[in-house]
Write a protein that holds these residues in place. Structure first.
Motif, PDB file in Angstrom:
ATOM      1  N   SER A 177       0.825  -1.201   0.000  1.00 33.16           N
ATOM      2  CA  SER A 177       0.000   0.000   0.000  1.00 33.16           C
ATOM      3  C   SER A 177       0.862   1.255   0.000  1.00 33.16           C
ATOM      4  CB  SER A 177      -0.925  -0.002   1.213  1.00 33.16           C
ATOM      5  OG  SER A 177      -1.714   1.163   1.257  1.00 33.16           O
ATOM      6  N   GLU A 178       1.950   1.225   0.760  1.00 34.35           N
ATOM      7  CA  GLU A 178       2.861   2.366   0.820  1.00 34.35           C
ATOM      8  C   GLU A 178       3.580   2.588  -0.507  1.00 34.35           C
ATOM      9  OE1 GLU A 178       5.508   1.515   3.997  1.00 34.35           O
ATOM     10  OE2 GLU A 178       3.990   1.753   5.567  1.00 34.35           O
ATOM     11  N   ILE A 179       3.897   1.490  -1.214  1.00 30.98           N
ATOM     12  CA  ILE A 179       4.595   1.600  -2.496  1.00 30.98           C
ATOM     13  C   ILE A 179       3.642   2.076  -3.589  1.00 30.98           C
ATOM     14  CG2 ILE A 179       5.873   0.353  -4.289  1.00 30.98           C
ATOM     15  CD1 ILE A 179       6.694  -1.679  -2.082  1.00 30.98           C
ATOM     16  N   ILE A 180       2.465   1.449  -3.675  1.00 26.69           N
ATOM     17  CA  ILE A 180       1.535   1.717  -4.776  1.00 26.69           C
ATOM     18  C   ILE A 180       0.801   3.042  -4.609  1.00 26.69           C
ATOM     19  CG2 ILE A 180      -0.535   0.890  -5.981  1.00 26.69           C
ATOM     20  CD1 ILE A 180       0.297  -1.974  -5.159  1.00 26.69           C
ATOM     21  N   ARG A 181       0.303   3.296  -3.412  1.00 23.19           N
ATOM     22  CA  ARG A 181      -0.544   4.474  -3.146  1.00 23.19           C
ATOM     23  C   ARG A 181      -1.642   4.567  -4.215  1.00 23.19           C
ATOM     24  NH1 ARG A 181       3.743   9.174  -2.111  1.00 23.19           N
ATOM     25  NH2 ARG A 181       1.889  10.355  -1.530  1.00 23.19           N
ATOM     26  N   PRO A 182      -2.577   3.609  -4.177  1.00 25.01           N
ATOM     27  CA  PRO A 182      -3.564   3.473  -5.253  1.00 25.01           C
ATOM     28  C   PRO A 182      -4.657   4.530  -5.226  1.00 25.01           C
ATOM     29  CG  PRO A 182      -4.054   1.938  -3.488  1.00 25.01           C
ATOM     30  CD  PRO A 182      -2.750   2.605  -3.120  1.00 25.01           C
ATOM     31  N   ASP A 183      -5.249   4.741  -6.386  1.00 23.83           N
ATOM     32  CA  ASP A 183      -6.414   5.625  -6.515  1.00 23.83           C
ATOM     33  C   ASP A 183      -7.701   4.806  -6.540  1.00 23.83           C
ATOM     34  OD1 ASP A 183      -5.475   8.640  -7.649  1.00 23.83           O
ATOM     35  OD2 ASP A 183      -4.022   7.026  -7.819  1.00 23.83           O
ATOM     36  N   VAL A 184      -7.615   3.609  -7.121  1.00 28.56           N
ATOM     37  CA  VAL A 184      -8.752   2.687  -7.202  1.00 28.56           C
ATOM     38  C   VAL A 184      -8.273   1.321  -6.723  1.00 28.56           C
ATOM     39  CG1 VAL A 184     -10.457   1.595  -8.710  1.00 28.56           C
ATOM     40  CG2 VAL A 184      -9.681   3.933  -9.199  1.00 28.56           C
ATOM     41  N   VAL A 185      -9.026   0.692  -5.842  1.00 28.28           N
ATOM     42  CA  VAL A 185      -8.687  -0.656  -5.360  1.00 28.28           C
ATOM     43  C   VAL A 185      -9.808  -1.611  -5.738  1.00 28.28           C
ATOM     44  CG1 VAL A 185      -8.252  -2.109  -3.354  1.00 28.28           C
ATOM     45  CG2 VAL A 185      -7.260   0.192  -3.461  1.00 28.28           C
ATOM     46  N   VAL A 186      -9.431  -2.703  -6.395  1.00 23.53           N
ATOM     47  CA  VAL A 186     -10.391  -3.726  -6.821  1.00 23.53           C
ATOM     48  C   VAL A 186     -10.155  -4.999  -6.010  1.00 23.53           C
ATOM     49  CG1 VAL A 186     -11.114  -5.214  -8.728  1.00 23.53           C
ATOM     50  CG2 VAL A 186     -10.568  -2.799  -9.163  1.00 23.53           C
ATOM     51  N   PHE A 187     -11.218  -5.520  -5.391  1.00 25.63           N
ATOM     52  CA  PHE A 187     -11.146  -6.773  -4.641  1.00 25.63           C
ATOM     53  C   PHE A 187     -11.923  -7.852  -5.397  1.00 25.63           C
ATOM     54  CE2 PHE A 187     -10.701  -3.572  -1.233  1.00 25.63           C
ATOM     55  CZ  PHE A 187      -9.541  -4.033  -0.624  1.00 25.63           C
ATOM     56  N   THR A 188     -11.289  -9.003  -5.630  1.00 28.19           N
ATOM     57  CA  THR A 188     -11.932 -10.080  -6.378  1.00 28.19           C
ATOM     58  C   THR A 188     -12.734 -11.004  -5.457  1.00 28.19           C
ATOM     59  OG1 THR A 188      -9.922 -11.457  -6.255  1.00 28.19           O
ATOM     60  CG2 THR A 188     -10.184 -10.000  -8.183  1.00 28.19           C
ATOM     61  N   VAL A 189     -12.050 -11.781  -4.634  1.00 27.95           N
ATOM     62  CA  VAL A 189     -12.730 -12.716  -3.736  1.00 27.95           C
ATOM     63  C   VAL A 189     -11.786 -13.054  -2.583  1.00 27.95           C
ATOM     64  CG1 VAL A 189     -11.942 -14.824  -4.902  1.00 27.95           C
ATOM     65  CG2 VAL A 189     -14.115 -14.859  -3.686  1.00 27.95           C
ATOM     66  N   ILE A 190     -12.340 -13.374  -1.442  1.00 33.47           N
ATOM     67  CA  ILE A 190     -11.549 -13.834  -0.298  1.00 33.47           C
ATOM     68  C   ILE A 190     -11.700 -15.347  -0.224  1.00 33.47           C
ATOM     69  CG2 ILE A 190     -11.201 -13.710   2.191  1.00 33.47           C
ATOM     70  CD1 ILE A 190     -10.564 -11.097   0.667  1.00 33.47           C
ATOM     71  N   GLY A 191     -10.602 -16.051  -0.508  1.00 33.97           N
ATOM     72  CA  GLY A 191     -10.644 -17.512  -0.550  1.00 33.97           C
ATOM     73  C   GLY A 191      -9.635 -18.143   0.390  1.00 33.97           C
ATOM     74  N   THR A 192      -9.214 -19.361   0.049  1.00 31.18           N
ATOM     75  CA  THR A 192      -8.344 -20.128   0.945  1.00 31.18           C
ATOM     76  C   THR A 192      -6.878 -20.131   0.525  1.00 31.18           C
ATOM     77  OG1 THR A 192      -8.919 -22.138  -0.295  1.00 31.18           O
ATOM     78  CG2 THR A 192     -10.190 -21.657   1.697  1.00 31.18           C
ATOM     79  N   SER A 193      -6.517 -19.386  -0.523  1.00 26.97           N
ATOM     80  CA  SER A 193      -5.101 -19.309  -0.900  1.00 26.97           C
ATOM     81  C   SER A 193      -4.286 -18.783   0.274  1.00 26.97           C
ATOM     82  CB  SER A 193      -4.930 -18.372  -2.092  1.00 26.97           C
ATOM     83  OG  SER A 193      -5.519 -18.909  -3.243  1.00 26.97           O
ATOM     84  N   HIS A 194      -3.192 -19.488   0.582  1.00 26.47           N
ATOM     85  CA  HIS A 194      -2.283 -19.120   1.677  1.00 26.47           C
ATOM     86  C   HIS A 194      -2.945 -19.187   3.050  1.00 26.47           C
ATOM     87  CE1 HIS A 194       0.416 -17.923  -1.483  1.00 26.47           C
ATOM     88  NE2 HIS A 194      -0.385 -16.949  -1.880  1.00 26.47           N
ATOM     89  N   ILE A 195      -4.012 -19.948   3.150  1.00 27.93           N
ATOM     90  CA  ILE A 195      -4.670 -20.034   4.458  1.00 27.93           C
ATOM     91  C   ILE A 195      -3.798 -20.778   5.461  1.00 27.93           C
ATOM     92  CG2 ILE A 195      -5.954 -22.226   4.204  1.00 27.93           C
ATOM     93  CD1 ILE A 195      -8.407 -20.515   5.334  1.00 27.93           C
ATOM     94  N   GLY A 196      -2.809 -21.533   4.947  1.00 28.32           N
ATOM     95  CA  GLY A 196      -1.847 -22.180   5.834  1.00 28.32           C
ATOM     96  C   GLY A 196      -1.050 -21.172   6.626  1.00 28.32           C
ATOM     97  N   THR A 197      -0.863 -19.984   6.049  1.00 30.10           N
ATOM     98  CA  THR A 197      -0.156 -18.895   6.727  1.00 30.10           C
ATOM     99  C   THR A 197      -1.115 -18.033   7.537  1.00 30.10           C
ATOM    100  OG1 THR A 197       1.532 -18.786   5.000  1.00 30.10           O
ATOM    101  CG2 THR A 197       1.256 -16.829   6.383  1.00 30.10           C
ATOM    102  N   PHE A 198      -2.244 -17.671   6.905  1.00 26.50           N
ATOM    103  CA  PHE A 198      -3.155 -16.710   7.537  1.00 26.50           C
ATOM    104  C   PHE A 198      -4.183 -17.359   8.475  1.00 26.50           C
ATOM    105  CE2 PHE A 198      -1.848 -14.502   3.579  1.00 26.50           C
ATOM    106  CZ  PHE A 198      -1.234 -13.413   4.170  1.00 26.50           C
ATOM    107  N   LEU A 199      -4.346 -18.660   8.385  1.00 24.93           N
ATOM    108  CA  LEU A 199      -5.157 -19.464   9.295  1.00 24.93           C
ATOM    109  C   LEU A 199      -6.669 -19.338   9.104  1.00 24.93           C
ATOM    110  CD1 LEU A 199      -3.078 -19.012  12.590  1.00 24.93           C
ATOM    111  CD2 LEU A 199      -2.884 -20.800  10.835  1.00 24.93           C
ATOM    112  N   THR A 200      -7.187 -18.133   8.878  1.00 24.10           N
ATOM    113  CA  THR A 200      -8.625 -17.962   8.674  1.00 24.10           C
ATOM    114  C   THR A 200      -8.879 -17.015   7.504  1.00 24.10           C
ATOM    115  OG1 THR A 200      -8.888 -16.018  10.109  1.00 24.10           O
ATOM    116  CG2 THR A 200      -9.018 -18.204  11.162  1.00 24.10           C
TER     117      THR A 200
END
Length: 460
Positions: A184-207
């Protein structure tokens, strides 16, 4: 693009050699891909330190390079580089990775008025960014993320290319806590698009809730247009609401009608600027409708003509390894091998199930980074075979083997075969393949299914 003096200022480094007004043609991380007048940024990996390839890059025509001040052979490399090219640009820095990130931030600040559309989510980031770029390119000069440059390293490389574009479309991906804050600090976006919240990397993030919380940190430095586009059909993203920092627009399959899936296209109706329009995507998979809905929202934010939005969607081409159709001697291979998650594998199996064929064969491999949930997710995914009709299921990998065992409830056990060796898998595919068959290939990138697809294509 930054000149040598600006690179020195951005990094807090020191110019060792070269004209401070020189501007690189491109910034390259991979010595094998370096071209004449590129600036080489050697990074230290777990196994290889790319400082070892600096002299090769200078010999290939590199315009310059960063070098870490504590690198053991620094003086030798500097001396020999100048011997090869007396004008070679050399900037000594504390750490080359940090120097890259600082340079990306510096160039983003230099061109802060150029808007950036940042795309994130667990699934569909790359195809969505490509769809958005396809639409915007109808009227705008667009810089879009290359390759898989969605980490702090990749995003910094993209920020270094910001120069005179009308708009940028960048992808933001994370696999650890804290990474999105830096993006976020690098990009400093004007528009943010969110696709879907799924299970990719859930081994790291847990939930999934943790994944949602991390992904939305991309909003910490939103600026300018301050627009958020979110999937209204997602359990978590549907909760996003406008506040003093940004507006939120939702997209939903509920806003789509008359969906028609052909063998290599999709047609559907939806609203653009309040007018119902028929659109065509030259690709398969209903997930592409979501991508198109995002692209429509972005096109409207940038006031594109309705016709430009329609044309941009119809001219979209899919990325390598994503539901790519390959036909050899009447046999169709669907290469969806770029990566895999629970959501994307399920979606791919359902998509291919709708295609016409004499027989369908699913060739599936392990999904990675699922942690303690890996067994549950692989086993649960087998439930999709209750609603799809595949004649055979071939799996490769220990986790996919558990999926295969669970699928015995829904398929003929004789037609489910697990493999421990890729060559045995390829041999079996070649043995049973007949004209009119469709083979669907899907696994995490680390399973290297793309090479399996290439071998099968070559030998059919």
């Amino acid at each position: 693009m930054l000149n040598l003096k600006e690179l020195e200022i951005a990094t807090g480094g020191k110019i060792i050699n070269g004209n401070e007004k020189i501007i690189p043609k491109y910034y390259e991380l991979d010595s094998r891909s370096l071209k004449e007048d590129d600036f080489f940024i050697p990074l230290k990996g777990e196994k290889v330190d790319s400082h070892e390839y600096i002299l090769d890059c200078v010999s290939k025509g590199a315009i310059g390079f960063f070098i870490s001040k504590n690198y053991s052979d620094k003086e030798k490399i500097i001396k020999n580089s100048i011997k090869i090219n007396n004008n070679i640009c050399i900037v000594e820095v504390d750490d080359t990775k940090e120097a890259l990130i600082k340079s990306g931030k510096y160039n983003r600040s230099k061109h802060i008025d150029i808007p950036i559309v940042a795309v994130t989510g667990s699934v569909g980031k790359t195809s969505t960014r490509q769809m958005i770029a396809s639409v915007l390119k109808e009227e705008k000069n667009v810089l879009v993320t290359e390759k898989n440059y969605n980490s702090n390293i990749g995003v910094s490389i993209m920020c270094l290319q910001i120069e005179n574009q009308d708009v940028c479309v960048f992808e933001a991906g994370i696999d650890k806590f804290g990474e999105m804050e830096e993006l976020s600090e690098i990009i400093r976006p004007d528009v943010v698009v969110f696709t879907v919240i799924g299970t990719s990397h859930i081994g790291t993030f847990l939930t999934k809730e943790n994944i949602f919380n991390e992904k939305t940190k991309l909003l910490d430095n939103i600026k300018g247009l301050k627009k958020v586009i979110a999937n209204g059909d997602d359990e978590y993203l549907s909760k996003l609401s406008p506040n003093k920092n940004y507006d939120v627009e939702k997209y939903s399959i509920d806003n789509v009608g008359e969906i028609k899936q052909g063998q290599d296209f999709l047609e559907f109706e939806t609203s653009i600027y309040g007018s119902k329009e028929k659109l065509k995507i030259n690709d398969i998979g209903n997930h592409n409708i979501y991508n198109a809905l995002c692209a429509i929202k972005v096109g409207q934010i940038f006031n594109l003509k309705k016709e430009s939005i329609i044309n941009g969607i119809s001219s979209y081409t899919n990325y390598k390894g994503r539901l790519k159709r390959i036909e050899v001697n009447g046999i169709v291979l669907i290469d969806d091998s770029y990566n895999a998650s629970n959501e994307s594998m399920r979606s791919g199996l359902i998509t291919v199930n709708h295609l016409d064929s004499k027989r369908k064969i699913a060739v599936l491999g392990d999904m990675f980074d699922l942690g303690e949930m890996s067994d549950v997710i692989h086993i649960k995914l087998a439930d999709v075979f209750k609603i799809v009709n595949y004649d055979y299921l071939f799996t490769l990998g220990n986790q996919a083997k558990k999926m295969a065992k669970a699928a015995e409830k829904y398929m003929n056990k004789k037609n489910i075969i697990t493999f421990d060796d890729r060559e045995d898998l390829i041999e079996k595919i070649l043995e049973i393949a007949k004209k009119g068959d469709i083979f669907y290939f899907k696994a995490s990138n680390g399973m290297k299914f793309s090479s399996i697809v290439k071998d099968v294509e070559k030998k059919l």
